[in-house]
Design a protein around this motif. Structure first.
Motif, PDB file in Angstrom:
ATOM      1  N   ASP A 249      -0.982  -2.696  -5.003  1.00  0.00           N
ATOM      2  CA  ASP A 249      -0.831  -2.047  -3.706  1.00  0.00           C
ATOM      3  C   ASP A 249      -0.094  -2.983  -2.741  1.00  0.00           C
ATOM      4  O   ASP A 249      -0.641  -3.461  -1.757  1.00  0.00           O
TER       5      ASP A 249
ATOM      6  N   ASP B  62       3.396  -1.502   0.855  1.00  0.00           N
ATOM      7  CA  ASP B  62       3.262  -1.442   2.307  1.00  0.00           C
ATOM      8  C   ASP B  62       3.102  -2.816   2.946  1.00  0.00           C
ATOM      9  O   ASP B  62       2.987  -2.928   4.165  1.00  0.00           O
ATOM     10  N   ARG B  63       3.109  -3.856   2.108  1.00  0.00           N
ATOM     11  CA  ARG B  63       2.968  -5.213   2.634  1.00  0.00           C
ATOM     12  C   ARG B  63       4.305  -5.921   2.792  1.00  0.00           C
ATOM     13  O   ARG B  63       4.382  -6.971   3.426  1.00  0.00           O
TER      14      ARG B  63
ATOM     15  N   LYS C  99       3.828   5.626  -3.780  1.00  0.00           N
ATOM     16  CA  LYS C  99       4.193   4.213  -3.911  1.00  0.00           C
ATOM     17  C   LYS C  99       3.292   3.462  -4.895  1.00  0.00           C
ATOM     18  O   LYS C  99       3.405   2.238  -5.033  1.00  0.00           O
TER      19      LYS C  99
END
Length: 299
Positions: free
Chosen positions: A16, A19-20, A56
């Motif tokens: 994940d 988004d970072r 994503k």
């Protein structure tokens, strides 16, 4: 020390992370472009997962892998294509009072299903995650049983695709050596020593040295670690006789507080090799070292 070094760039994982950092590629075109960027910077191998463009998150969809490979080949890029075959092992255990109530995020399939895109696309290399693992601090277990591994290894060998054995702990390596004894691995099987994935092998040089000492003679290998340990472990891998893996799958930062691109991480790795007195191999040279077919030979 290894003075002829192959650099692999793991351009995007299944974690994940999208988004970072804005640099983590998500769509098939972005992933292919990231592989080409890494190749231009000096990487001989691009290791690739795919992601669902909408969520994503990591995906197993064949059409996404096919689009990535098509873009790379259409660009006349001779980077060595390394596709993960590790998706499909996520088991989210249920709550303590009902552990078999597996969470909706569970994606657990058999060995042959994990290889559907490998069967269809015949990349140069595919990975085989060599054991089950408690993944993170919650109830996620990555499942890769001995029976699954034996079936997967045998089929990869039949397909003529070079296997990269992902070693997340010492027991994984022990079992990989057992598969070698059983004749399930081709002579050019590769080993990737993975450090810092909770809760596998820690980013500890003593642990790394112990695994290097277990490796079978004549096989090519590399090592990596996550986050800020990426470059130090790249250096140690070269010094111990191995190759290098860098990329945004494992580390998002160029330095503290500065987000990296895949190309920038490869550039740092090439500088490292040069500083140590080594030489970075081209894809053609890497193919010879790894005993791979010529470019396009698996297409």
């Amino acid at each position: 020390m290894n003075r002829d070094v192959i650099i692999t760039c793991a351009v995007t994982g299944a974690g994940d992370t999208a988004d970072r950092s804005p640099h983590v590629p998500v769509t098939p075109r972005q992933i292919a472009d990231a592989a080409i960027e890494a190749w231009n910077a000096g990487a001989a191998i691009a290791h690739m997962h795919v992601r669902d463009p909408e969520t994503k998150q990591g995906s197993r969809r064949l059409e996404l892998y096919a689009e990535v490979v098509e873009h790379i080949r259409a660009a006349k890029c001779d980077v060595i294509i390394n596709l993960t075959a590790g998706m499909g092992g996520d088991l989210y255990i249920g709550p303590d009072d009902n552990p078999t109530d597996f969470a909706a995020e569970t994606d657990l399939v058999g060995a042959m299903t994990r290889l559907e895109h490998i069967e269809a696309l015949r990349p140069d290399i595919c990975t085989l995650d060599c054991g089950s693992l408690n993944f993170g601090d919650q109830n996620l277990v990555y499942v890769s049983t001995p029976e699954m591994l034996r079936k997967g290894a045998a089929r990869i060998k039949e397909l003529g695709v070079t296997v990269e054995l992902e070693i997340f702990d010492t027991g994984n390596l022990w079992f990989a050596l057992q598969m070698k004894k059983e004749g399930l691995l081709a002579d050019n099987a590769m080993f990737q020593l993975c450090h810092g994935i909770p809760w596998g092998a820690p980013p500890n040089l003593g642990v790394m040295k112990g695994m290097v000492d277990m490796l079978p003679e004549g096989h090519q290998w590399a090592a990596f670690a996550l986050g800020r340990d990426q470059l130090p472990f790249a250096a140690q891998s070269v010094l111990m006789g191995g190759h290098i893996r860098v990329g945004l799958e494992d580390n998002l930062y160029l330095r503290k507080g500065v987000l990296a691109t895949n190309g920038q991480l490869v550039e740092k790795a090439t500088t490292l090799v040069d500083t140590l007195g080594g030489r970075v191999l081209s894809p053609t040279e890497a193919r010879a070292t790894l005993q791979l077919k010529p470019a396009g030979g698996n297409a």
